[in-house]
Write a protein that holds these residues in place. Structure first.
Motif, PDB file in Angstrom:
ATOM      1  N   GLY A 166      -7.497 -36.857 -56.050  1.00  0.00           N
ATOM      2  CA  GLY A 166      -7.018 -35.864 -55.103  1.00  0.00           C
ATOM      3  C   GLY A 166      -8.082 -35.234 -54.237  1.00  0.00           C
ATOM      4  O   GLY A 166      -7.769 -34.446 -53.347  1.00  0.00           O
ATOM      5  N   SER A 167      -9.356 -35.551 -54.437  1.00  0.00           N
ATOM      6  CA  SER A 167     -10.425 -34.850 -53.729  1.00  0.00           C
ATOM      7  C   SER A 167     -10.614 -35.408 -52.321  1.00  0.00           C
ATOM      8  O   SER A 167     -10.439 -36.595 -52.071  1.00  0.00           O
ATOM      9  N   SER A 168     -10.999 -34.537 -51.388  1.00  0.00           N
ATOM     10  CA  SER A 168     -11.270 -34.943 -50.012  1.00  0.00           C
ATOM     11  C   SER A 168     -12.754 -35.201 -49.770  1.00  0.00           C
ATOM     12  O   SER A 168     -13.151 -35.524 -48.663  1.00  0.00           O
ATOM     13  N   GLY A 169     -13.599 -35.060 -50.785  1.00  0.00           N
ATOM     14  CA  GLY A 169     -15.018 -35.347 -50.632  1.00  0.00           C
ATOM     15  C   GLY A 169     -15.262 -36.836 -50.463  1.00  0.00           C
ATOM     16  O   GLY A 169     -14.488 -37.663 -50.940  1.00  0.00           O
ATOM     17  N   ILE A 170     -16.360 -37.197 -49.797  1.00  0.00           N
ATOM     18  CA  ILE A 170     -16.656 -38.609 -49.571  1.00  0.00           C
ATOM     19  C   ILE A 170     -18.107 -38.925 -49.952  1.00  0.00           C
ATOM     20  O   ILE A 170     -19.006 -38.113 -49.784  1.00  0.00           O
ATOM     21  N   TYR A 171     -18.279 -40.144 -50.496  1.00  0.00           N
ATOM     22  CA  TYR A 171     -19.594 -40.703 -50.790  1.00  0.00           C
ATOM     23  C   TYR A 171     -19.719 -42.004 -50.006  1.00  0.00           C
ATOM     24  O   TYR A 171     -18.859 -42.880 -50.108  1.00  0.00           O
ATOM     25  N   PHE A 196     -10.189 -26.175 -53.569  1.00  0.00           N
ATOM     26  CA  PHE A 196     -11.236 -26.767 -54.406  1.00  0.00           C
ATOM     27  C   PHE A 196     -11.398 -28.265 -54.140  1.00  0.00           C
ATOM     28  O   PHE A 196     -11.687 -29.055 -55.036  1.00  0.00           O
ATOM     29  N   GLY A 197     -11.189 -28.652 -52.882  1.00  0.00           N
ATOM     30  CA  GLY A 197     -11.453 -30.024 -52.482  1.00  0.00           C
ATOM     31  C   GLY A 197     -10.246 -30.924 -52.397  1.00  0.00           C
ATOM     32  O   GLY A 197     -10.362 -32.088 -52.010  1.00  0.00           O
ATOM     33  N   PHE A 198      -9.044 -30.449 -52.720  1.00  0.00           N
ATOM     34  CA  PHE A 198      -7.865 -31.318 -52.709  1.00  0.00           C
ATOM     35  C   PHE A 198      -7.308 -31.544 -51.302  1.00  0.00           C
ATOM     36  O   PHE A 198      -6.582 -32.502 -51.065  1.00  0.00           O
ATOM     37  N   PHE A 199      -7.639 -30.669 -50.365  1.00  0.00           N
ATOM     38  CA  PHE A 199      -7.246 -30.862 -48.972  1.00  0.00           C
ATOM     39  C   PHE A 199      -8.482 -30.640 -48.094  1.00  0.00           C
ATOM     40  O   PHE A 199      -9.358 -29.850 -48.426  1.00  0.00           O
ATOM     41  N   SER A 200      -8.519 -31.333 -46.958  1.00  0.00           N
ATOM     42  CA  SER A 200      -9.623 -31.105 -46.030  1.00  0.00           C
ATOM     43  C   SER A 200      -9.271 -29.954 -45.091  1.00  0.00           C
ATOM     44  O   SER A 200      -8.099 -29.567 -44.961  1.00  0.00           O
ATOM     45  N   ILE A 201     -10.276 -29.434 -44.403  1.00  0.00           N
ATOM     46  CA  ILE A 201     -10.061 -28.281 -43.527  1.00  0.00           C
ATOM     47  C   ILE A 201      -9.497 -28.683 -42.171  1.00  0.00           C
ATOM     48  O   ILE A 201      -9.167 -27.824 -41.357  1.00  0.00           O
ATOM     49  N   PHE A 202      -9.370 -29.997 -41.899  1.00  0.00           N
ATOM     50  CA  PHE A 202      -9.004 -30.451 -40.565  1.00  0.00           C
ATOM     51  C   PHE A 202      -7.481 -30.488 -40.395  1.00  0.00           C
ATOM     52  O   PHE A 202      -6.785 -31.225 -41.093  1.00  0.00           O
ATOM     53  N   ASN A 203      -6.997 -29.692 -39.459  1.00  0.00           N
ATOM     54  CA  ASN A 203      -5.578 -29.648 -39.122  1.00  0.00           C
ATOM     55  C   ASN A 203      -5.290 -30.772 -38.128  1.00  0.00           C
ATOM     56  O   ASN A 203      -5.790 -30.762 -37.005  1.00  0.00           O
ATOM     57  N   GLY A 538     -18.909 -33.108 -59.326  1.00  0.00           N
ATOM     58  CA  GLY A 538     -18.838 -34.379 -58.629  1.00  0.00           C
ATOM     59  C   GLY A 538     -18.186 -34.285 -57.274  1.00  0.00           C
ATOM     60  O   GLY A 538     -17.954 -35.288 -56.622  1.00  0.00           O
ATOM     61  N   THR A 539     -17.875 -33.084 -56.819  1.00  0.00           N
ATOM     62  CA  THR A 539     -17.258 -32.920 -55.515  1.00  0.00           C
ATOM     63  C   THR A 539     -17.810 -31.680 -54.864  1.00  0.00           C
ATOM     64  O   THR A 539     -18.572 -30.925 -55.477  1.00  0.00           O
ATOM     65  N   THR A 540     -17.455 -31.454 -53.604  1.00  0.00           N
ATOM     66  CA  THR A 540     -17.957 -30.298 -52.872  1.00  0.00           C
ATOM     67  C   THR A 540     -17.109 -29.076 -53.207  1.00  0.00           C
ATOM     68  O   THR A 540     -15.976 -28.968 -52.768  1.00  0.00           O
ATOM     69  N   LEU A 541     -17.628 -28.181 -54.000  1.00  0.00           N
ATOM     70  CA  LEU A 541     -16.925 -26.974 -54.388  1.00  0.00           C
ATOM     71  C   LEU A 541     -17.533 -25.772 -53.675  1.00  0.00           C
ATOM     72  O   LEU A 541     -18.681 -25.796 -53.258  1.00  0.00           O
ATOM     73  N   PRO A 542     -16.768 -24.673 -53.562  1.00  0.00           N
ATOM     74  CA  PRO A 542     -17.297 -23.501 -52.862  1.00  0.00           C
ATOM     75  C   PRO A 542     -18.488 -22.864 -53.562  1.00  0.00           C
ATOM     76  O   PRO A 542     -19.234 -22.116 -52.951  1.00  0.00           O
ATOM     77  N   THR A 543     -18.674 -23.164 -54.847  1.00  0.00           N
ATOM     78  CA  THR A 543     -19.801 -22.577 -55.580  1.00  0.00           C
ATOM     79  C   THR A 543     -21.087 -23.362 -55.378  1.00  0.00           C
ATOM     80  O   THR A 543     -22.149 -22.937 -55.833  1.00  0.00           O
ATOM     81  N   ASP A 544     -21.033 -24.512 -54.729  1.00  0.00           N
ATOM     82  CA  ASP A 544     -22.240 -25.285 -54.461  1.00  0.00           C
ATOM     83  C   ASP A 544     -23.127 -24.527 -53.479  1.00  0.00           C
ATOM     84  O   ASP A 544     -22.646 -23.755 -52.647  1.00  0.00           O
ATOM     85  N   ILE A 545     -24.430 -24.786 -53.555  1.00  0.00           N
ATOM     86  CA  ILE A 545     -25.397 -24.008 -52.779  1.00  0.00           C
ATOM     87  C   ILE A 545     -26.187 -24.927 -51.853  1.00  0.00           C
ATOM     88  O   ILE A 545     -26.716 -25.952 -52.285  1.00  0.00           O
ATOM     89  N   TRP A 546     -26.260 -24.550 -50.583  1.00  0.00           N
ATOM     90  CA  TRP A 546     -27.115 -25.254 -49.622  1.00  0.00           C
ATOM     91  C   TRP A 546     -28.492 -24.606 -49.640  1.00  0.00           C
ATOM     92  O   TRP A 546     -28.629 -23.387 -49.555  1.00  0.00           O
ATOM     93  N   VAL A 547     -29.532 -25.460 -49.736  1.00  0.00           N
ATOM     94  CA  VAL A 547     -30.909 -24.961 -49.761  1.00  0.00           C
ATOM     95  C   VAL A 547     -31.730 -25.765 -48.762  1.00  0.00           C
ATOM     96  O   VAL A 547     -31.446 -26.930 -48.490  1.00  0.00           O
ATOM     97  N   PRO A 548     -32.779 -25.149 -48.202  1.00  0.00           N
ATOM     98  CA  PRO A 548     -33.622 -25.861 -47.235  1.00  0.00           C
ATOM     99  C   PRO A 548     -34.780 -26.568 -47.920  1.00  0.00           C
ATOM    100  O   PRO A 548     -35.072 -26.356 -49.102  1.00  0.00           O
ATOM    101  N   SER A 549     -35.461 -27.415 -47.174  1.00  0.00           N
ATOM    102  CA  SER A 549     -36.753 -27.918 -47.620  1.00  0.00           C
ATOM    103  C   SER A 549     -37.741 -26.757 -47.597  1.00  0.00           C
ATOM    104  O   SER A 549     -37.756 -25.957 -46.654  1.00  0.00           O
TER     105      SER A 549
END
Length: 790
Positions: A166-171, A196-203, A538-549
């Motif tokens: 059901g996840s909309s994440g892609i590898y 939590f990844g079951f639908f994408s944000i694109f309308n 294993g999927t993109t969840l809202p609790t994941d964190i983006w960090v820089p180099s």
């Protein structure tokens, strides 16, 4: 770097001043725009060519084209997917501006419209691993709970895997979810999932076109290792007003578009909202301790454009979306509120400097944030994280002469990263610990690429990109003892450089045509990625964190090598391709063993670094004409990781490594009223780390885990079906409608979501039993959606 950007912006003024005089072998330029005659939408990727000549040109993302020829009389043809070709007689004795307004093939069904053009791009283009999906084709496929999802359609293409049930994440080709550059009208999207990844944000009602590039990435794109997903919003009908609406079992949609000034300015406004929270109130009594709990998400897309003149046009578009989860437990006086979402804004100015030079200036604002709020009695707790960007980009399309299309430009982005920041309050006491710091960075890139048709046999797409990244202050680097206690710090003031990275990213794709229906292609690309997504899931969840180099975290680097055979059959009715690839990835990031999430420490202190590599073969067979259309995609691949501090330093399969992956997609026009479609997917089981031994130590059951991803979950397969009923339009009504019936997981396959171990009995009397059990999410799910258009 500032001087280079100044030159980049002043270059067009120099080009505009150059006006060559007429020579003995005079050459003149035909230029203009290609648009839909019914609604005025710009058509990107349309082809303009001269009958009797092999070389042509394609329109850019704003519908602009330019082709230069010697003086003479020509038949110029404009063709585009799903539209009637248009031929014009042109007496070329001076520069000409010709706008093509092409007519959709409305006499054909949508299933045929989607794939009715002469499809030789599969063989003739130099680009590899590129898929253009019109939104009409995406809407024709079965949808989970009736919600059209472009990311789930992308998952049906070879080389692309989903993140789970059901996840909309892609590898893509062995890369992680953060290694995909996902753009919505040039604005990067950092969180692509609802629920939590079951639908994408694109309308889908607001989307015009979707392009996926997973091999031979052009130099105009960068910042990610694996792929580009470029999503373009509709501009709005500049001829008449239209209203589209849809009612589904979990969400409803409404879109309004029309002219502000006919042929000059238009707008589109599109919204979507779920009503799960409203349904929950019907089933949860007010006396229940959980009354007040619920979940919903909503989207809002808006866009307006204005044609100032034949040389100038401006666009303003935006997206705003939120998920909101509320949990209430009256018995424990507990209330939890979790909102998260994206906000983007894009301003673009098109300017035609001369017949051969087109420029586009873009300014982008992008913000993603996640917040967790909890209240129990008089104690409050708040956790927040996010990322905010401000970008300025300048792109130029230069058509020096037939056979060459140059594209060059640059982009600057200012990043602000907010890690997991925690705060709290107890009565009047405010709790603000020494959290991980905000991080700031500059990111810049310059690029140049040439799409060069050398001759009938050889076509080259060559490019070079230079990217530069700098972490800046305010920032502190702490010196710690062996126990992690802070001893001293090095303070960097606001704007002061902390760490700088940069490098060249060459891109090369070559096509050699064996004949009109067969070609071979090869590509090599180098990519640098300066921002990273760290996740335990294993999927993109809202609790994941983006960090820089940073001074600790180096940029990810990849080299991708690919080669393929491309062949069309039966007058381009069947497109086929067989590609092989090898991807080498360095500076990959994982959490160290035994990591436990903490909001009081900088997460980069718990990173470990290693390498990865992936290789495989992809087969694609696409039927493009007739009442039955669709495709078959198959991927055979291996994806490995190797970290000195994980798995005893030995290689292990990545979590998203799948040996076999197959998808079958079919669309059939049964009659003018009925259209049928179905999809079947099969994939080898995901790699998993599971307990393999159990011990009783001091009366406590203890687990010993296997090596990383040593086991495989059962294989995944699923059949989805859909039928679209379009009743005959009533001449007295000003609206038309359609009914969409869909079935998800038609034979109710119990696909594994995760595995856990159930314990029964007691170790003290010899009755202890431990049994592995599989959790599956979705049995067969029917859905119905009613769409109406005014």
């Amino acid at each position: 770097m500032k001087q280079i950007f100044l030159v980049l912006f002043l270059f067009p003024l120099c080009m505009q001043a150059q006006q060559p005089g007429k020579t003995a072998n005079a050459r003149y330029t035909i230029s203009g725009y290609i648009r839909d005659s019914l609604n005025g939408e710009s058509l990107l990727g349309a082809t303009v060519s001269v009958i009797g000549k092999t070389k042509g040109i394609t329109s850019n993302q704003f519908g602009f084209y330019s082709i230069t020829l010697t003086e003479g009389r020509y038949q110029v043809i404009c063709s585009y997917i799903g539209f009637q070709p248009k031929i014009m007689e042109v007496e070329l004795n001076r520069d000409r501006q010709i706008n093509f307004y092409v007519m959709p093939r409305t006499v054909l069904s949508e299933a045929v419209i989607v794939s009715s053009k002469k499809r030789d791009a599969n063989v003739k283009n130099a680009q590899m691993g590129r898929f253009n999906l019109p939104i009409e084709q995406i809407k024709a496929l079965p949808a989970f709970l009736g919600e059209v999802d472009l990311l789930k359609t992308i998952q049906l293409l070879p080389g692309v895997r989903n993140a789970g049930e059901g996840s909309s994440g892609i590898y893509v080709r062995g890369g992680g979810p953060d290694q995909n550059l996902i753009l919505l009208d040039d604005a990067p999207v950092y969180n692509t999932g609802h629920l939590f990844g079951f639908f994408s944000i694109f309308n889908s009602d607001a989307i015009k076109n979707v392009t996926l590039i997973k091999g031979g990435m052009p130099a105009q794109y960068g910042g990610r290792l694996s792929s580009v997903l470029d999503v373009t919003m509709k501009e709005g009908n500049n001829q008449k007003f239209e209203v589209d609406a849809g009612i589904g079992i979990i969400a409803s949609r409404l879109s309004i578009q029309g002219p502000i000034k006919k042929n000059k300015a238009s707008f589109i406004l599109s919204g979507r909202r779920t009503y799960i929270d409203a349904f929950s109130k019907l089933f949860v009594k007010k006396s229940s301790q959980f009354y007040g709990s619920g979940y919903y998400f909503y989207d809002l897309n808006a866009k307006v454009n204005y044609i100032i003149s034949e040389k100038d046009r401006i666009y303003l578009s935006g997206y705003f979306g939120r998920d909101v989860f509320d949990f209430s437990n009256g018995r424990q006086s507990l209330k939890i509120n979790i909102p998260w979402g994206n906000s983007t804004g894009t301003f673009r100015w098109n300017h035609v400097f001369n017949k051969k030079l087109f420029g586009n200036t873009t300014a982008v604002y992008n913000d993603y944030n996640f917040t967790f709020k909890a209240l129990q009695n008089d104690f409050e707790l708040q956790l927040s994280s996010g990322i905010r960007d401000i970008s300025l980009k300048q792109d130029f399309d230069l058509y020096p002469f037939t056979g060459h299309k140059l594209r060059f430009g640059g982009i600057y982005t200012y990043h602000r990263f907010t890690p997991s920041v925690v705060s709290g309050k107890q009565d009047t006491t405010v709790f603000k610990p020494n959290n991980a710091q905000r991080k700031f960075a500059h990111e810049t890139a310059l690029y140049l690429q040439d799409d060069w048709e050398v001759n009938e046999k050889i076509k080259i797409n060559a490019g070079i990109r230079y990217s530069w990244f700098q972490q800046i202050g305010p920032y502190k680097i702490y010196t710690t003892d062996e126990f992690g206690n802070r001893l001293d710090s090095n303070v960097y003031a606001s704007g002061r450089a902390v760490k700088t990275y940069g490098g060249l990213e060459p891109r090369l794709t070559v096509r050699y045509a064996l004949n009109d229906e067969t070609s071979i292609k090869g590509s090599v690309t180098r990519n640098l990625q300066y921002i990273h997504l760290v996740s335990n899931a294993g999927t993109t969840l809202p609790t994941d964190i983006w960090v820089p180099s940073t001074y600790k975290v180096k940029p990810q680097v990849s080299w991708l090598y690919a080669a393929g055979l491309f062949k069309n059959f039966r007058d381009n009715m069947y497109e086929t391709s067989l590609e092989v690839y090898y991807k080498d990835m360095r500076n990959q990031i994982e959490y160290e063993e035994g990591f436990t999430p903490s909001t009081l420490e900088d997460t980069e202190n718990f990173f470990t670094f290693g390498k990865g590599w992936s290789y495989g073969t992809e087969l694609f067979v696409n039927k493009t004409k007739g009442r039955l259309t669709g495709w078959i995609g198959y991927t055979l691949s291996w994806t490995w990781r190797k970290f000195p501090q994980l798995n005893f330093g030995e290689r292990y399969p990545a979590k998203f490594d799948r040996r076999h992956d197959m998808s079958i997609v079919a669309m059939y026009e049964l009659s003018k009223k009925w259209k049928l479609s179905g999809t079947f997917v099969y994939g080898s089981g995901n790699a998993a780390t599971l307990p393999q031994r159990f011990y009783i130590v001091g009366g406590v059951l203890t687990q010993e885990y296997s090596r990383i991803n040593e086991y495989r979950l059962p294989s995944y397969h699923r059949l989805d079906l859909s039928a679209i009923l379009t009743p005959k339009k009533n001449a007295k009504r000003k609206w038309k409608s359609e009914w969409v019936f869909s079935v998800y997981n038609a034979y109710s396959r119990k696909n594994p979501y995760f595995v856990y171990f159930d314990q029964t009995g007691s170790p003290y009397n010899g009755t202890l039993e431990i049994q592995a059990k599989q959790v599956s999410l979705f049995p067969i799910i029917p859905a119905i959606t009613w769409n109406v258009k005014f």
